[in-house]
Design a protein around this motif. Structure first.
Motif, PDB file in Angstrom:
ATOM      1  N   ARG A 169       0.837  -1.208   0.000  1.00 25.17           N
ATOM      2  CA  ARG A 169       0.000   0.000   0.000  1.00 25.17           C
ATOM      3  C   ARG A 169       0.869   1.255   0.000  1.00 25.17           C
ATOM      4  O   ARG A 169       0.557   2.225  -0.688  1.00 25.17           O
ATOM      5  N   ASP A 174       2.453   1.732  -3.414  1.00 26.02           N
ATOM      6  CA  ASP A 174       1.488   2.208  -4.402  1.00 26.02           C
ATOM      7  C   ASP A 174       1.281   3.725  -4.372  1.00 26.02           C
ATOM      8  O   ASP A 174       0.890   4.310  -5.382  1.00 26.02           O
ATOM      9  N   ILE A 175       1.533   4.364  -3.238  1.00 23.21           N
ATOM     10  CA  ILE A 175       1.302   5.814  -3.165  1.00 23.21           C
ATOM     11  C   ILE A 175       2.576   6.643  -3.279  1.00 23.21           C
ATOM     12  O   ILE A 175       2.504   7.849  -3.476  1.00 23.21           O
TER      13      ILE A 175
END
Length: 88
Positions: A4, A7-8
């Protein structure tokens, strides 16, 4: 590294996405670091091999990862153009 988080994350300069360095990429940058041939974008010598790193999708910039924490500082980035044998 947490998927996560990966992904950012993006390059703070180009806003390009980043991914984990592959084993061949990590080996290539660490070999260059051990030979004393690597400098940060700010011009400081990189003396310690990377345990992990992130590379922009265009393969031009590497950011180190210390203790699973990405160091996304533009001045501490490593430009790959200085690495003669950096795998794409």
């Amino acid at each position: 590294m947490d998927k996560r988080l990966l992904d950012i994350l993006c390059c703070p300069v180009s806003k390009s996405p980043v991914s984990l360095l592959s084993r061949p990429q990590l080996d290539a940058v660490n070999a260059a670091i051990r030979s004393g041939d690597v400098r940060t974008v700010a011009g400081a010598a990189v003396g310690t091999p990377l345990a992990a790193g992130l590379v922009t999708t265009d393969g031009k910039v590497i950011y180190r990862v210390d203790d699973d924490i990405p160091v996304m500082l533009a001045d501490e980035a490593i430009g790959t153009t200085q690495l003669s044998s950096f795998p794409a």
